[in-house]
Design an enzyme around this catalytic site. Structure first.
Site, PDB file in Angstrom:
ATOM      1  CG  HIS A 100      -1.668   1.257   1.411  1.00  0.00           C
ATOM      2  ND1 HIS A 100      -2.409   1.817   0.384  1.00  0.00           N
ATOM      3  CD2 HIS A 100      -1.805   2.107   2.462  1.00  0.00           C
ATOM      4  CE1 HIS A 100      -2.969   2.929   0.816  1.00  0.00           C
ATOM      5  NE2 HIS A 100      -2.610   3.135   2.063  1.00  0.00           N
ATOM      6  CG  HIS A 102      -0.891   7.430   0.847  1.00  0.00           C
ATOM      7  ND1 HIS A 102      -0.798   7.926   2.131  1.00  0.00           N
ATOM      8  CD2 HIS A 102      -1.781   6.403   0.910  1.00  0.00           C
ATOM      9  CE1 HIS A 102      -1.580   7.226   2.942  1.00  0.00           C
ATOM     10  NE2 HIS A 102      -2.182   6.289   2.223  1.00  0.00           N
ATOM     11  CG  ASP A 125       4.257  -5.605 -21.554  1.00  0.00           C
ATOM     12  OD1 ASP A 125       3.623  -6.167 -22.461  1.00  0.00           O
ATOM     13  OD2 ASP A 125       5.334  -4.997 -21.732  1.00  0.00           O
ATOM     14  CG  HIS A 165      -6.664   5.561   0.875  1.00  0.00           C
ATOM     15  ND1 HIS A 165      -7.107   4.508   1.633  1.00  0.00           N
ATOM     16  CD2 HIS A 165      -5.411   5.808   1.309  1.00  0.00           C
ATOM     17  CE1 HIS A 165      -6.170   4.152   2.488  1.00  0.00           C
ATOM     18  NE2 HIS A 165      -5.131   4.930   2.308  1.00  0.00           N
ATOM     19  CE1 TYR A 219      10.994  -8.587 -21.512  1.00  0.00           C
ATOM     20  CE2 TYR A 219      10.328  -8.924 -19.233  1.00  0.00           C
ATOM     21  CZ  TYR A 219      11.069  -8.254 -20.177  1.00  0.00           C
ATOM     22  OH  TYR A 219      11.878  -7.240 -19.768  1.00  0.00           O
TER      23      TYR A 219
END
Ligand SMILES: [Zn+2]
Length: 222
Positions: A100, A102, A125, A165, A219
């Site tokens: 997580h 910001h 991709d 958020h 790839y």
């Protein structure tokens, strides 16, 4: 043979190191942001402590939680986002790591509640389409976790912009989730710049499918 305690020690070290990667890639400020990793084969995950400076994060300061978010082992309280991580681990058994942040450009898209359109081959991709927006949700209940799970189930994307958020990313392991967080910010910035000067050109869905399939199946080093 790997014992649970040596396995957890390795995961503590890995999660501490991956927090340094968030700093290195410029995705976090102060104490915002967190990484967690599932303990394979156990009903547990390892996550950052709450409110501890990035410079002071060590393997020993990481917190081990059960899948309800309760602390199993650790000297600090866990990240305030622990309930969201726990919800995702309970609902998505294939997820081995969660991040997580910001990060600035991606969170600017989240502030507008606008999905990042898939207009770059690098997005096709990594994300297999747009990076979707999840609902506005307050911290402190299961709303954030539920919003992440319900939105990502409808998409191939490993990244979601939670409205107003920031970014949550998932992966088969925590390194993959950190990579998705880095790539999410990178494409958020590029598409922002493209849009500032004109209308980015769309990529046909069939071409997005081809790019995604090639990247995930052909790839790289085998
Ligand atoms: Zn947050």
């Amino acid at each position: 043979m790997t014992t649970p305690s040596s396995q957890i020690a390795e995961i503590r070290a890995s999660v501490a190191h991956l927090h340094a990667e968030l700093l290195r890639w410029g995705l976090v400020v102060w104490t915002a942001g967190n990484v967690s990793a599932r303990v394979p084969g156990e009903e547990m995950f390892v996550i950052k402590p709450s409110g501890v400076s990035y410079d002071e994060l060590t393997p020993d300061s990481m917190i081990v939680c059960d899948l309800d978010g309760a602390v199993v082992d650790g000297a600090y309280s866990p990240s305030s986002d622990t309930a969201a991580h726990a919800y995702v681990y309970r609902a998505m058994p294939e997820v081995g790591g969660i991040v997580h942040t910001h990060s600035t450009y991606a969170t600017a898209w989240a502030a507008r509640g606008e999905a990042i359109p898939c207009v770059l081959t690098a997005m096709a991709d990594e994300f297999g389409g747009e990076i979707p927006v999840g609902p506005f949700a307050l911290i402190g209940s299961d709303d954030i976790g539920r919003g992440i799970v319900e939105t990502l189930r409808e998409h191939r994307s490993r990244a979601i912009l939670m409205q107003n958020h920031g970014v949550f990313t998932i992966g088969p392991d925590a390194t993959a989730a950190v990579k998705a967080a880095v790539m999410c910010e990178d494409v958020a910035r590029t598409v922002h710049l493209a849009r500032a000067l004109g209308e980015p050109l769309k990529i046909e869905p069939a071409d997005i499918d081809r790019l995604y399939d090639r990247y995930h199946n052909v790839y790289g080093q085998r």
